[in-house]
Design a protein around this motif. Structure first.
Motif, PDB file in Angstrom:
ATOM      1  N   GLU B  90      -1.959   6.265  -0.038  1.00  0.00           N
ATOM      2  CA  GLU B  90      -2.246   4.812  -0.092  1.00  0.00           C
ATOM      3  C   GLU B  90      -1.770   4.318   1.490  1.00  0.00           C
ATOM      4  O   GLU B  90      -2.453   3.530   2.069  1.00  0.00           O
ATOM      5  CB  GLU B  90      -1.224   4.034  -0.997  1.00  0.00           C
ATOM      6  CG  GLU B  90      -1.801   3.939  -2.292  1.00  0.00           C
ATOM      7  CD  GLU B  90      -1.266   3.217  -3.328  1.00  0.00           C
ATOM      8  OE1 GLU B  90      -1.064   2.096  -3.079  1.00  0.00           O
ATOM      9  OE2 GLU B  90      -0.711   3.778  -4.396  1.00  0.00           O
ATOM     10  N   LEU B  91      -0.736   4.961   2.076  1.00  0.00           N
ATOM     11  CA  LEU B  91      -0.357   4.559   3.338  1.00  0.00           C
ATOM     12  C   LEU B  91      -1.418   4.996   4.380  1.00  0.00           C
ATOM     13  O   LEU B  91      -1.589   4.330   5.242  1.00  0.00           O
ATOM     14  CB  LEU B  91       0.931   5.190   3.794  1.00  0.00           C
ATOM     15  CG  LEU B  91       2.416   4.706   2.966  1.00  0.00           C
ATOM     16  CD1 LEU B  91       3.332   5.750   3.307  1.00  0.00           C
ATOM     17  CD2 LEU B  91       2.747   3.305   3.467  1.00  0.00           C
ATOM     18  N   MET B  92      -1.848   5.950   4.107  1.00  0.00           N
ATOM     19  CA  MET B  92      -3.079   6.481   5.002  1.00  0.00           C
ATOM     20  C   MET B  92      -4.182   5.449   4.825  1.00  0.00           C
ATOM     21  O   MET B  92      -4.772   5.184   6.001  1.00  0.00           O
ATOM     22  CB  MET B  92      -3.861   7.790   4.606  1.00  0.00           C
ATOM     23  CG  MET B  92      -2.628   9.031   5.069  1.00  0.00           C
ATOM     24  SD  MET B  92      -3.655  10.621   4.462  1.00  0.00           S
ATOM     25  CE  MET B  92      -2.217  11.594   4.819  1.00  0.00           C
ATOM     26  N   LEU B  93      -4.698   4.926   3.712  1.00  0.00           N
ATOM     27  CA  LEU B  93      -5.638   4.302   3.354  1.00  0.00           C
ATOM     28  C   LEU B  93      -5.364   2.865   4.125  1.00  0.00           C
ATOM     29  O   LEU B  93      -6.254   2.244   4.552  1.00  0.00           O
ATOM     30  CB  LEU B  93      -6.075   4.101   2.159  1.00  0.00           C
ATOM     31  CG  LEU B  93      -6.483   5.435   1.439  1.00  0.00           C
ATOM     32  CD1 LEU B  93      -6.715   5.279  -0.135  1.00  0.00           C
ATOM     33  CD2 LEU B  93      -7.625   5.975   2.028  1.00  0.00           C
ATOM     34  N   ALA B  94      -3.896   2.305   3.918  1.00  0.00           N
ATOM     35  CA  ALA B  94      -3.480   1.206   4.500  1.00  0.00           C
ATOM     36  C   ALA B  94      -3.823   1.014   5.976  1.00  0.00           C
ATOM     37  O   ALA B  94      -3.988  -0.064   6.356  1.00  0.00           O
ATOM     38  CB  ALA B  94      -2.337   0.712   3.896  1.00  0.00           C
TER      39      ALA B  94
END
Lengths: 539, 588, 168, 588
Positions: B90-94
C-alpha cells in the motif's frame, strides 16, 4: 611537569565559548600574570563541564570550587579573593546541589559516579601528559605486558560491559567474534556519529578526554588482532574532530599508536573519518558503507560486522562511551566493574538530560539509578517551576514515559536507557507536536533504501501534519499504529524499525491527547495550530 | 555442502547450508512474494515484501537475503507477515500513479500482480506523491520515475551486469530517486542504450522509446512502401507476448502477422546476417593474411559499440568495420532493393523488429545514411511489435504460417544463430573454414563456442591453421575481455565475438518481460532448433547472397561493399559536462 | 547549470587532481575528497564529480549518488553564509519554531532557500548535538545556543556586515 | 439455413444469413474487441468498442456485435479509422472510470484492463469531471461501485432476462446515467435475490461480492477459535480456473490441501450434508407422496431461488421442502453434533463455508439460521473467488499442491452429493435414494441422464416401484418462473421439481470464477459427473458417516431432532413498496 599550587579549569565547551569563555580565560591569565601568580597557578582550558546552563564556568583546584556564570568583570574579584586570599566568592559559587565537577573533585554525593567522565573538566584534553598523569595508558600497558589477547577478552566478558550505543550487545562477545574470525586485516571502528537528538555525551568525551577512546581502541586492537582503526565522527562535531585528531597525532608521536606500540610488537593506527551529515551513518553497516566511500545505506545482516565488516573484513564497531569504559575495566579489573550497576547492566551510564530541565548537561551514574535521580537530582528538575509531564528516553528512537516511570531504575531489567538522551517535557508541551517532530526527524534522515521506512516515514509525517492541523480522524490512529508496526517489523535497519516506537509508546500513555486532536480537533496544550481548513490540509 | 534442518510453516525441511530462506521456501514449493529480488542480480533486500517471521527474531526478516541456519523456524504467511506486506505494498501504491490502464506494463506488471496476490483492497495512505517528469530524451530508453518503486534492479543491472553505471540512486530518504549520470537527461549520461534495465524493471518505470505511432502512419499512408525486417532473436521470443512458452519458434506465424499488420514486404534480417558473415569473414581473413589489427572484434551489437566507444576508444581499431545486419539491411533496401523494384527510395519506409533498444540509437547515428536516406527509419522492439499486433486484433498463436518475401527473405541457419551468444562466431567459422580450406565442414555445429558461460575461449582447427577465438556476452564480461586485450592476454587470438546483452540478442533489452536465465536458455534452444531445421546452414551457400554479389556488390570488401556495408566509429567522452565536439577516428 | 568555459574546467580539474593526490587515490577516500572539494570550491560541481570519478576509476554514478546522499555536501552553489537551524525535538521543544520565524523575518527567506544576493542559505537540519544549549543554530562553523528571538538580529548582523565590508 | 458470403479484412467467409458482422469475423478468425456483448444474448451495441468499417457504408463505423452481415458485404476491422475510434471510445470509458486497478479485486481479470492493453492505450486524454460515485454496501451479498461501472448493461441483461428479477436498470439520463435498483434504492432495500449473476456478468469491478475474507483471516489468527470450513460441491470443479487451470479441472484434493495451508483447523465437505439433505428431503417427499402432502414438492437448497419464491410466488411456499440447504445443515451440525463430539464449546467454533454463490452470504445471515442461541450456524461464507484469493494471499502455489483428503467425519460423502453442483443433480441424487428406499432393491444404473444437461427446463418420468414419479428440473430463474407459472395455473402435474437459481446450477453460480460462459459451464458439469463416477459410493443412504450420524445423534430422517436442526420455514416478502404489509400488496 611543573608544579602548580592551583589549577583553574576554564570550561571551553561550545556553549561556554559562545557566552564569552575565551574572554574570561584571557582576562584570568592576564590578571594572574599581573599579580605575579603565573608560576604557581595554571589556567587550563577544558572541555564542557556539563554545566550548559551556567557558563562561562571555571573550577578552582585543589579546592574544587566551581564558579558559574562568570563574566570578565568577575575575574579580578575571583583572583583577588580566592587565589590570593583563599576566600571563596560566594555569590558566584555554583549551588551546593550542583552536579558534575564537584563530584569529580571528590564530593560525597552518591548518585553521580564518574568513571568515564572522571577526567572531563579535570585535565587539559590537548595534553597527553595530563591524561597520563591521571593513570592514562596504564591500562594499555597492563594489557600489552601482563595479559594475552584472550585474557583481555575474558576480562571484558567477565566485566559484563554492554554496548552503550543503544542496542546493548555484550562488548566482550563482539570482540571475541572478531578475534576468532579469519581475516588478513581487521578493523576497530569507533562509532562517534552521535546523531540521536538529545544525545551529546560522546561529544563531551571526545572534546574533553579523547585519549581515553584511543586507549580503548588500542586495547581492542590488541584483543582482536586488528591493525587499523577509524573514529567516525559526525561532520558537525568540528571540535571533536580537532581534539581527537590532535590526540591521535600526539599518541602516535609517543609510540602509543603506529608500529610496535610500547615495544610490544603491536601495530595499530587510527584515523579520524569525518562524516558528511547523515544520521543513518550511526547505524553500523551504514557507517561502514560511508567509510568505504559509498552512500550511507545500511547493509544486509547477517553476516554481521564482527566477521564481515569494513571492506568485508572482521570489524569491531563500538560506541565512544563503550570504548571509554575499556581502560577502566582493564586497570581496575572485571570484578570491580561488575560490582557497579545491576545484575544485567554493569557499570555506569552517561545520561544527557535536556529539554525542560533546569540544568541540561551530561551526568554519569551507575546503572540502576532512577529516572527521578537523574532528572530531579542532577538536572535540577523542571525549570521555571512547571510540572513534569513526560520524558522521551533515548531520543526519537526511544520510548516516551510519563510520571509513573520516574522511580523506575535505569537498566536493562527495568527501564532501558537507550543511548542516554533524556528529552524532558513540562506540562505545557504537546505530545502530538513532539511525536510529529520526531516523525519529521526520521523523514529527513531515512536513507531511502527500503520501502517501509522511505514511504512510511513520509506517510507518518503527513498523518501528524493533518492531526496537528485539526483534520485527523480516529481511523487515522489505527492506520498510523499499523504503519508503525509494519515499519518496526519490516524495515531494513534500526532507523525504520525504531521510527515508530516513540509514537506507539505515546498512544498508550497519552491517548486522551491524541483523541482531543483527532475527535475534538483541539490541542489541550495549545501548541498545535488547529484552525486550518480541512480541505486545504488534506487535499 | 552441509545441510541444515529448518521448519517452514511447520514443514520440516533439510536444505543446503548457505541458502537463503527464500530459496529454501522455493524448494519446498512455498511461494514468497518478491519485488526487488531478481535471479540475475545481487541480493539487496530493500523492498521488504519478502519479509517473513523467523522465530526468535524481534523484527521480520527479508527472506531473499536471510540465510538459513540449523533449527530455524520460519512462518512465511502468518497474519503478522501478511498484514505487514500489505502495508508495504500500500505504501508503494500510495506513491505510484494510479494509471494502470494506460501503462505499457498493464497486466504484465509485478506490482500489479503483487497487489492482486496480497489482496490489496484499499490504498489507505494518501498525501504527496512524487511528481518527476518523464525523461524521453534517449532514443532508446524512456524513464518514468513516477512509476519507479526504487527496487534498484536497474541500478544493479547497469552497474553489475553491464558495468556501465549510468543509473544510480541519488538523494536520500523520501527524496531518493534513481537518476541517470549527474541527474540530468538520460541522453546526456554515459548510457549504452542496451535496455537491460528495462528487462528487469518490475513496473512501467522503464520502457523502450516506442515509434509505433509513426509506423502506423506510414502503414496507412498509401504513398509509402513500408517494409519490415525481423531480427534472428525475435522469432524465438515474440510468442511469449501471446502467452506461449519461451523458446517457441513462431517465425512463420510472425510473418503472417506482420503482413496482416499491413507491411508491404516482410523480410528477414537473417539475410544480412549471412551477408555480414561474408564481409566480416573476409575482413578477418584479410587482417590475418595482410597483418591487420588482431584480434578482430565483432561489431553487430550496437550497445557493445557504444560501450567500447565510451570506455575503450583506444581499442576501436580492433572492431570489425562491418555495419550490423540491421544497418546493412537498411542500406540495401534503399539502394539494391529500390533499384531492383523500381521504387524511389524516398518512398520506402524501412522498419526493423529487433530484440534490442540500442538498435533505435544505432539507426539514428549520423553514419547510417549510406543510401542517401536514413537507412533504417524505425526500430520496433519485440514487445512493441507484439503490441502492434494486439492492437490490430491479431492472435499470433492461432495464425497460419506465412513465407518471407524474396529476395531478402532467403536465409541460412548461420544467419539465425546470430541471435545467440556465440552465434556470430559459429556462423563465421562455418564460412571461414570452408573458404580457407576449400573443404566441406563435417559438423556444422561448433559446440565449443555455444553455452552461456560469460567468456568462452576455443581453438578451432581450420585446416592447418589453429584459430583462437573468444566469445563474451554482457558488458561486465566484455570489460574483462577488453582489459585482457590491453594486458596482452588475447594477443594470439584472431577473432572475438562480443554481445552486449547476457545470452546475446535473445536476452536483449527489447525482448519480452520477464527475461531471466531460464527463459534465455529456452530461447537459445529455440534458435539452435531453428538453425538445425534449415536446409542451408552456411552463409556462403545462401543463393540470394551469391546473387547480390553477382548483381550488385561485386565481391566481399569491394569498393561498393565498403561504401554501403561498412562504417566508422566515434570515440566518446565520459565527461558529459564538457561540451567538446568528439573527433572522429577513421578505421581502416 | 555549469556554463563552463574550458579554462574553468582546466582549473577545476587541476584542483580535483590536487585534492585527490592529497587524500589518496582510492575509492574509500571519496567522502574526504568531497569534503575538501567543498572546502576549496564551496560546493561540488558536476564537472568536479566527473573528474573525481575519472581520477578514482569509479562511475560518475557513485560519486553523484554519494554526494547527494549527505546533507553536508552541496552539489549546487549555496549562499556565502549557511544558517543551519536545528529542528530536532530538544530544540523544537525549546522554541526552534520561533527562531525559524525570526530568521525568516530577518533575512526574508524560508528554510531551504537562498537569498537573492547569495549571502545567506537557510536550512533546517537534524540535531547537531547542541541539545544542552537548545535552541541552537550554526552559521558556517560558528555555533549559537540558548537562542532567543531577540538575539537573532544581532547575531545575523555581523554576517551582513562581513559581506559588505570585505566587498565580497 | 441460407448462407451469405462476407469479406472481412480480405478473408472471405460463408456464414448463416442472420449472422452479425461480429459472428462473421469470428468465423474468419479475426478478433474484434467487445465489452457490452454477451454471446447468446441480444446484442446491445452500447459500448461501441467493436466498431468496424463497412465498405460503402454511410461513413459511420458500425458496431459489429449488432450490425447484421449481408451477402457480399466487405468489412474492414483493421483500419486507421477503426483503430482511432476504438481507442477514443475506450479512453472515454477510462475518463469516467475510477482508476485504482491495484486496489481493485478484478485487477488482472478485468475486461477493461485487457482491452486497454490490447488497444495500446497510453494516454488519458479526456480528463475532467467524474460521475458521482455511488458505493452501495448495503446488501449482505453484493457490493455495487458505480465509479467502476462502464454502463455496458450486462448486469441489466442478466437481471432482467436471465433471472427475470429486474432489480438493476439504467436510471437517469446522459452523463448522469447509472445502473441502479429501482428508484435508486440501496440494494438491501430493493427486490434482489442476491444470486450474483450480475457479478458474473460484470466486465469490471463495479459489482462484487461482500467481502468475508477479512473476518475469516481474523478468526484464523485468533488462537481461541476452532475454524472449520466446508466446501460446496461446485467449488471443486471451478476453483482451479482461478489459478490458470482449464475450466472443469477436478482439483478437490488440491483444494483441501490449499485450505489447510490457509490455516483452517478442519477441512470438511458440504457434500456430507448434501447426502443428509437427500435423506431428509427424500423422506419428506415420500411422506408427502404417501400422506397426501402438498405437491409438487420444490427443492429448497438454492438460496437465490428461495428469495425468488418468497418475493414472487409466496403462494407456493407450502410446496417448498422444509429442508435447510446443505450449507445450513452443515452449520447446524457443526455447532451441535460436531461440537459435542469434539468437546469444543460451540461459541469457539468458527464455521466457514466456501460456496459458488453470493446468495449463500445472505442465507447464512437469515434469522432462522441459528440452532445455538446467539450463534450463527455459518459464520462466514466465502465465494469460490474469495477462497482462491485467500490462498493467493497465503502464498499457496495451488497448481503444484499435493492431493490431501478431507477431514473426518464431516468430510465423508458420496457421488450423489457431488452432483448437487449441477442442475438436475439434486433430483438425480434424490431418485437414487428414493428408488432404493421405496423398492428395497438396488438401483442398477444410477445415472439418470434425462435430468442432466444445460437445458433450462427438463422433465422426466421415473418409475419408482409402483409410482410413476413425474419430475421436472429448471435452472435460471426465468426458467423457474415458467414452471411456477404452470404450477400456479394448475397445468403442472409434477410430483417433484428441482429448481436452481443459476443457469446450469451451482456450477454457474454468482460466486464462481469469472468468466462463466456456457462452454465453461459445460466443462464444469462434465467434471462434476466425472467426480461422481470416480467415487466408490454414489448413493447418499450408503454414506457410512450419515448412518453413524443418525445412529449417534439424529435418530432417523425427519425425526424431531432432525426437524429442529435441519428444517426451516419461509417468509413471504413484499415486492413493492416494501413498507406496505403483504396483505395489502396482494389485494391491489
Amino acid at each position: 611537569m611543573a608544579f602548580y599550587r592551583a589549577h583553574i579549569l576554564v570550561d571551553s565547551g561550545t556553549a561556554a565559548v559562545l557566552k564569552g569563555a575565551n574572554a574570561v580565560r584571557n582576562t584570568l591569565i592576564e590578571e594572574i600574570k599581573s599579580r605575579g601568580l603565573d608560576k604557581e597557578i595554571k589556567v587550563v582550558e577544558t572541555g564542557a563541564l556539563g554545566l550548559a546552563g551556567a557558563v562561562p564556568a571555571i573550577v578552582v583546584y585543589p579546592e574544587g570550587v566551581t564558579y558559574a556564570n562568570v563574566t570578565v568583570e568577575d575575574v579580578p574579584e575571583i583572583v583577588e579573593e580566592h587565589l590570593l586570599k583563599g576566600r571563596r566568592v560566594q555569590r558566584l559559587v555554583y549551588k551546593d546541589d550542583t552536579p558534575a565537577v564537584v563530584k569529580a573533585a571528590g564530593s560525597a554525593r552518591s548518585a553521580e559516579m564518574r568513571v568515564v567522565l572522571k577526567n572531563i573538566g579535570v585535565i587539559d584534553p590537548t595534553s597527553i601528559d595530563e591524561y597520563i598523569a591521571m593513570s592514562g595508558y596504564e591500562a594499555l600497558a597492563k594489557a600489552l605486558t601482563a595479559m594475552t589477547p584472550e585474557d583481555v577478552i575474558a576480562e571484558m566478558k567477565a566485566s559484563g560491559l554492554n554496548g552503550r550505543g543503544g542496542a546493548g550487545f555484550p562488548t566482550g562477545l563482539k570482540w571475541e567474534f572478531t578475534a576468532k574470525a579469519d581475516g588478513d586485516i581487521k578493523y576497530i571502528v569507533c562509532n562517534a556519529d552521535e546523531g540521536e537528538p538529545g544525545n551529546f555525551k560522546d561529544r563531551l568525551i571526545m572534546e574533553g578526554d579523547p585519549h581515553q577512546i584511543i586507549e580503548g581502541m588500542v586495547i581492542a586492537a590488541y584483543a582482536t588482532g586488528a591493525q587499523k582503526g577509524f573514529i567516525y565522527i559526525r561532520g558537525e562535531y568540528q571540535q571533536s574532530v580537532a581534539n581527537t585528531e590532535r590526540a591521535i597525532d600526539v599518541a602516535r608521536e609517543m609510540g602509543l599508536l603506529g608500529c610496535d606500540i610500547m615495544g610490544s610488537g603491536l601495530n595499530f593506527d587510527i584515523e579520524v573519518f569525518k562524516g558528511a551529515g547523515a544520521y543513518i551513518c550511526g547505524e553500523e553497516t551504514a557507517l561502514l558503507a560511508s567509510i568505504e566511500g559509498f552512500r550511507g545505506e545500511s547493509r544486509v545482516k547477517p553476516p554481521y560486522p564482527p566477521t564481515h565488516g569494513l571492506f568485508g573484513k572482521p570489524t569491531v564497531i563500538n560506541n565512544v562511551e563503550t570504548l571509554a569504559n575499556v581502560p577502566h575495566i582493564i586497570v581496575n579489573g572485571a570484578q570491580w566493574y561488575s560490582e557497579i550497576g545491576t545484575a544485567r547492566s554493569k557499570g555506569t551510564k552517561i545520561f544527557s538530560p535536556c529539554g525542560d530541565v533546569q540544568y541540561p548537561g551530561v551526568y554519569e551514574v551507575p546503572f540502576g539509578s532512577t529516572l527521578r535521580e537523574v532528572i530531579f537530582g542532577m538536572a535540577g528538575g523542571i525549570k521555571s517551576g512547571k510540572k513534569f509531564k513526560a520524558v522521551l528516553m533515548g531520543g526519537p528512537s526511544g520510548v516516551l514515559v510519563g510520571e509513573d516511570a520516574l522511580d523506575r531504575r535505569l537498566c536493562s531489567e527495568d527501564l532501558n536507557p537507550g543511548a542516554g538522551a533524556l528529552i524532558v517535557l513540562d506540562e505545557t508541551k504537546c505530545v502530538v507536536d513532539l511525536i510529529r517532530n520526531c516523525a519529521q526527524f526520521f523523514l529527513h534522515e531515512s536513507c531511502g533504501q527500503c520501502t517501509p521506512c522511505r514511504e512510511g516515514t513520509k506517510r507518518m509525517v503527513e498523518l501528524f501534519d493533518w492531526w496537528a492541523a485539526g483534520s485527523g480522524s480516529e481511523q487515522d490512529l489505527m492506520l498510523a499504529d499499523q504503519l508503525a508496526t509494519t515499519m518496526a517489523l519490516t524495515s531494513r535497519c534500526g532507523l525504520g524499525q525504531f521510527a515508530g516506537v516513540a509514537f506507539k509508546s505515546s498512544i498508550s500513555l497519552f491517548e486522551d491527547e491524541y483523541l482531543a486532536h483527532l475527535a475534538d480537533k483541539s490541542c489541550p496544550a495549545g501548541v498545535c495550530d488547529m484552525d486550518k481548513v480541512e480541505e486545504e490540509v488534506r487535499a | 555442502m552441509a545441510n541444515v534442518n529448518i521448519k517452514i510453516n511447520g514443514q520440516d525441511l533439510c536444505v543446503d547450508e548457505g541458502l537463503t530462506v527464500l530459496q529454501a521456501a522455493q524448494q519446498a514449493g512455498i511461494g514468497i512474494p518478491t519485488l526487488c529480488y531478481h535471479a540475475d542480480l545481487a541480493l539487496d533486500g530493500v523492498c521488504r515484501v519478502c519479509s517473513v517471521e523467523v522465530k526468535g527474531q524481534r523484527a521480520l526478516c527479508a527472506s531473499c537475503v536471510y540465510p538459513v541456519s540449523e533449527g530455524m523456524e520460519v512462518l512465511t504467511h502468518s497474519p503478522k507477515v501478511r498484514n505487514a506486506r500489505k502495508v508495504i505494498v500500500e505504501l508503494m501504491l500510495a506513491n505510484h500513479p494510479q494509471d494502470c490502464l494506460i501503462c505499457a506494463r498493464n497486466q504484465n506488471c509485478e506490482l500489479q500482480a503483487m497487489a492482486r496476490e496480497l489482496g490489496v483492497q484499499d490504498v489507505r495512505f494518501t498525501g504527496d506523491r512524487k511528481d518527476i517528469p518523464t525523461d524521453s530524451s534517449s532514443t532508446s530508453v524512456v524513464r518514468d520515475p513516477d512509476k519507479c518503486i526504487l527496487c534498484g534492479r536497474c541500478v544493479r543491472t547497469c552497474q553489475d551486469i553491464q558495468s556501465v553505471g549510468a543509473l544510480h540512486f541519488s538523494g536520500r530518504g523520501w527524496d531518493t530517486e534513481i537518476v541517470a549520470g549527474l541527474g540530468g537527461d538520460l541522453a546526456d549520461a554515459v548510457c549504452v542504450s542496451c535496455g537491460q534495465c528495462i528487462n528487469r524493471c518490475p513496473t512501467g518505470a522503464l520502457k523502450g522509446n516506442d515509434p509505433s505511432a509513426k509506423i502506423w502512419d506510414a502503414i496507412y499512408d498509401p504513398a509509402k512502401h513500408v517494409i519490415v525486417q525481423t531480427a534472428p532473436a525475435v522469432r524465438a521470443s515474440i510468442g511469449e507476448e501471446f502467452g506461449m512458452e519461451p523458446g517457441s519458434r513462431v517465425t512463420r506465424k510472425m510473418v503472417t502477422a506482420l503482413r496482416m499488420l499491413g507491411f508491404d514486404k516482410v523480410f528477414d534480417t537473417d539475410f544480412t546476417a549471412d551477408l555480414t558473415i561474408m564481409e566480416e569473414g573476409s575482413e578477418l581473413i584479410q587482417r590475418v593474411t595482410k597483418g591487420g589489427v588482431l584480434p578482430q572484434i565483432t561489431s553487430c551489437s550496437p550497445g557493445w559499440i557504444n560501450f567500447i566507444e565510451y570506455y575503450y576508444p583506444e581499442l576501436l581499431p580492433h572492431l570489425s568495420s562491418c555495419k550490423s545486419p540491421q544497418q546493412m539491411f537498411g542500406t540495401l533496401t534503399k539502394t539494391y532493393y529500390a533499384e531492383k523494384m523500381g521504387i524511389d527510395p524516398k518512398d520506402i519506409v524501412s522498419v526493423s523488429i529487433m530484440p534490442c533498444v540500442a538498435k533505435k540509437f544505432e539507426c539514428d547515428r549520423p553514419e547510417m545514411y549510406s543510401s542517401g536516406y536514413k537507412d533504417v527509419d524505425y526500430v520496433l522492439t519485440t514487445r512493441e511489435a507484439a503490441a502492434m499486433m494486439k492492437e490490430a486484433g491479431i492472435d499470433l498463436p492461432s495464425l497460419e504460417d506465412g513465407e518471407y518475401d524474396a529476395p531478402f527473405g532467403i536465409t541460412t541457419g548461420a544467419g539465425a544463430i546470430f541471435g545467440n551468444t556465440g552465434g556470430v562466431m559459429e556462423a563465421a567459422l562455418r564460412t571461414a573454414y570452408e573458404l580457407i580450406t576449400g573443404e566441406a565442414l563435417d559438423d556444422v555445429n561448433i559446440t565449443a563456442v555455444r553455452g552461456t558461460d560469460g567468456i568462452r575461449e576455443a581453438t578451432i582447427q581450420v585446416g592447418a591453421l589453429p584459430v583462437k577465438a573468444a566469445v563474451a556476452h554482457g558488458l561486465a564480461t566484455a570489460r574483462e575481455v577488453l582489459e585482457g586485450i590491453k594486458s596482452g592476454r588475447y594477443k594470439d587470438y584472431a577473432f572475438i565475438e562480443i554481445m552486449c546483452c547476457p545470452g546475446g540478442c535473445i536476452g536483449g533489452g527489447g525482448q519480452p518481460q520477464p527475461t531471466n536465465e531460464e527463459i534465455r536458455k529456452k530461447r537459445i534452444e529455440g534458435i539452435y532448433a531453428e538453425d538445425g531445421a534449415m536446409e542451408l546452414r552456411k552463409s556462403h551457400e545462401n543463393p540470394a547472397i551469391k546473387a547480390i554479389y553477382e548483381e550488385f556488390l561485386g565481391e566481399p570488401l569491394s569498393h561498393k561493399s565498403h561504401d554501403l556495408l561498412h562504417t566508422t566509429y566515434t570515440p566518446r567522452s565520459q565527461r558529459t559536462v564538457k561540451s567538446e565536439k568528439p573527433t572522429k577516428v577513421q578505421i581502416d | 547549470m555549469e556554463s563552463c568555459n574550458s579554462n574553468c574546467c582546466v582549473q577545476c580539474d587541476a584542483e580535483v587532481v590536487a585534492i585527490v593526490d592529497k587524500c589518496g587515490r582510492t575509492e574509500c577516500n571519496l567522502i574526504p575528497i568531497l569534503h575538501q572539494l567543498q572546502r576549496s570550491m564551496g560546493y561540488v560541481s558536476n564537472e568536479a564529480m566527473e573528474k573525481v570519478a575519472a581520477e578514482l576509476g569509479i562511475s560518475v554514478a557513485q560519486v553523484h549518488g554519494t554526494a547527494t546522499f549527505y546533507s553536508l555536501i552541496y552539489t549546487k552553489p549555496h549562499g556565502k553564509n549557511v544558517i543551519r537551524l536545528c529542528d530536532s525535538p530538544p530544540c523544537h521543544l525549546q522554541g526552534s519554531g520561533a527562531i525559524r520565524d525570526a530568521i525568516t523575518k530577518a533575512i526574508g527567506i524560508e528554510p531551504g532557500e537562498t537569498t537573492s544576493d547569495g549571502n545567506f542559505t537557510f536550512e533546517t537540519v537534524s540535531c547537531m548535538g547542541l541539545c544542552g544549549v537548545a535552541p541552537a543554530i550554526m552559521i558556517n562553523d560558528d555555533v549559537y545556543g540558548n537562542l532567543t528571538v531577540d538575539a537573532i538580529p544581532s547575531i545575523l548582523e555581523k554576517y551582513f556586515a562581513c559581506c559588505c565590508k570585505e566587498g565580497c | 439455413m441460407e448462407q451469405i458470403n462476407v469479406t472481412i479484412d480480405g478473408i472471405q467467409v460463408s456464414v448463416p444469413k442472420d449472422s452479425t458482422v461480429l459472428d462473421a469475423a469470428n468465423a474468419a478468425g479475426i478478433y474484434i474487441p467487445t465489452l457490452c456483448h454477451m454471446p447468446g444474448h441480444k446484442p446491445l451495441g452500447a459500448c461501441r468498442v467493436c466498431l468496424v468499417e463497412i465498405e460503402g457504408g454511410r461513413g459511420a463505423l458500425q458496431a459489429s456485435c449488432s450490425f447484421p452481415a449481408t451477402d457480399g458485404m466487405v468489412v474492414r476491422t483493421n483500419t486507421r479509422r477503426v483503430h482511432n475510434a476504438r481507442k477514443a471510445v475506450v479512453e472515454l470509458m477510462l475518463s469516467a472510470h475510477r482508476q485504482d486497478c491495484n486496489a481493485c479485486n478484478r485487477t488482472l481479470n478485468c475486461e477493461l484492463q485487457a482491452i486497454a492493453k490490447r488497444l495500446g492505450i497510453r494516454e488519458n486524454r479526456f480528463e475532467g469531471e467524474m460521475p458521482k460515485r455511488i458505493e452501495d454496501t448495503s446488501s449482505p451479498a453484493i457490493v455495487r461501485d458505480s465509479s467502476k461501472c462502464i454502463l455496458c448493461r450486462r448486469c441489466v441483461e442478466v437481471c432482467q432476462n436471465v433471472q427475470t428479477v429486474g432489480t438493476l436498470f439504467a436510471v437517469d439520463r446522459g452523463f448522469d446515467t447509472v445502473i441502479a435498483p429501482t428508484a435508486k434504492k440501496e440494494l438491501a432495500e430493493a427486490v434482489c435475490v442476491a444470486c450474483g449473476q450480475c457479478v458474473s456478468a460484470c466486465p469490471v469491478g463495479a459489482l462484487y461480492e461482500k467481502n468475508h475474507i477479512d473476518r475469516v483471516w481474523d478468526a484464523i489468527a485468533d488462537p481461541d477459535k476452532h475454524v472449520i470450513v466446508q466446501t460446496a460441491p461446485a467449488v471443486r470443479v471451478a476453483i482451479g480456473e482461478e489459478f490458470g487451470l482449464p475450466a472443469g479441472s477436478r482439483v478437490t484434493r488440491k483444494m483441501v490441501a490449499g485450505l489447510r495451508r490457509v490455516g483452517f483447523d478442519k477441512v470438511f465437505d458440504t457434500d456430507f450434508t448434501a447426502d443428509l439433505t437427500i435423506l431428509e428431503e427424500g423422506h419428506e417427499f415420500l411422506n408427502r407422496l404417501t400422506n397426501g402432502g402438498v405437491l409438487p414438492m420444490l427443492t429448497s437448497c438454492s438460496p437465490g431461488w428461495i428469495n425468488f419464491i418468497e418475493y414472487f410466488y409466496p403462494e407456493l411456499l407450502p410446496n417448498l421442502s422444509t429442508c435447510k440447504s446443505p450449507q445450513q445443515m452443515f452449520g447446524a451440525l457443526a455447532k451441535t453434533y460436531y461440537a459435542e463430539k469434539m468437546g469444543v464449546d460451540p461459541s469457539k467454533i468458527y464455521s466457514v463455508s466456501i460456496m459458488p454463490c453470493t446468495a449463500k452470504k445472505l442465507e447464512a445471515g437469515r434469522e432462522e439460521m441459528s440452532v445455538v442461541d446467539g450463534l450463527s450456524d455459518v459464520d462466514a461464507v466465502l465465494t469460490t473467488r474469495e477462497a482462491a484469493q485467500m490462498m493467493r494471499e497465503a502464498g499457496v502455489d495451488f497448481v503444484n499442491l499435493p492431493d490431501e483428503p478431507f477431514d473426518e467425519p464431516l468430510g465423508i460423502s458420496t457421488g450423489a452429493a457431488v452432483i448437487f453442483g449441477a442442475t438436475g443433480g439434486v433430483m438425480e441424487a434424490a431418485l437414487r435414494t428414493v428408488y432404493e428406499v421405496v423398492t428395497g432393491q438396488t438401483l442398477e444404473n444410477v445415472n439418470f441422464e434425462a435430468v442432466r444437461g444445460l437445458e433450462g427446463v427438463k422433465e422426466a418420468t421415473v418409475k419408482v416401484g409402483d409410482i410413476e414419479a413425474k419430475v421436472a428440473v429448471a435452472s435460471g430463474l426465468s426458467n423457474a418462473r415458467k414452471l411456477m407459472d404452470l404450477v400456479m395455473e394448475g397445468k403442472a402435474d409434477y410430483h417433484f421439481i428441482e429448481i436452481m437459481c443459476c443457469p446450469g446450477g451451482c456450477l454457474g453460480g454468482g460466486g464462481q470464477p469469472i468468466p462463466t460462459t456456457d462452454e465453461i459451464r459445460k466443462a464444469r458439469m462434465q467434471a462434476i459427473y466425472a467426480e461422481d463416477e470416480g467415487l466408490p459410493i454414489r448413493k447418499s443412504h450408503d454414506n457410512p458417516a450419515i448412518k453413524a450420524l443418525y445412529e449417534e445423534f439424529l435418530g432417523e430422517p425427519n425425526s424431531h431432532k432432525a426437524h429442529k436442526l435441519l428444517h426451516t420455514h419461509y417468509t413471504p416478502k413484499a415486492l413493492w413498496p416494501t413498507d406496505v404489509p403483504l396483505d395489502e400488496v396482494k389485494s391491489k
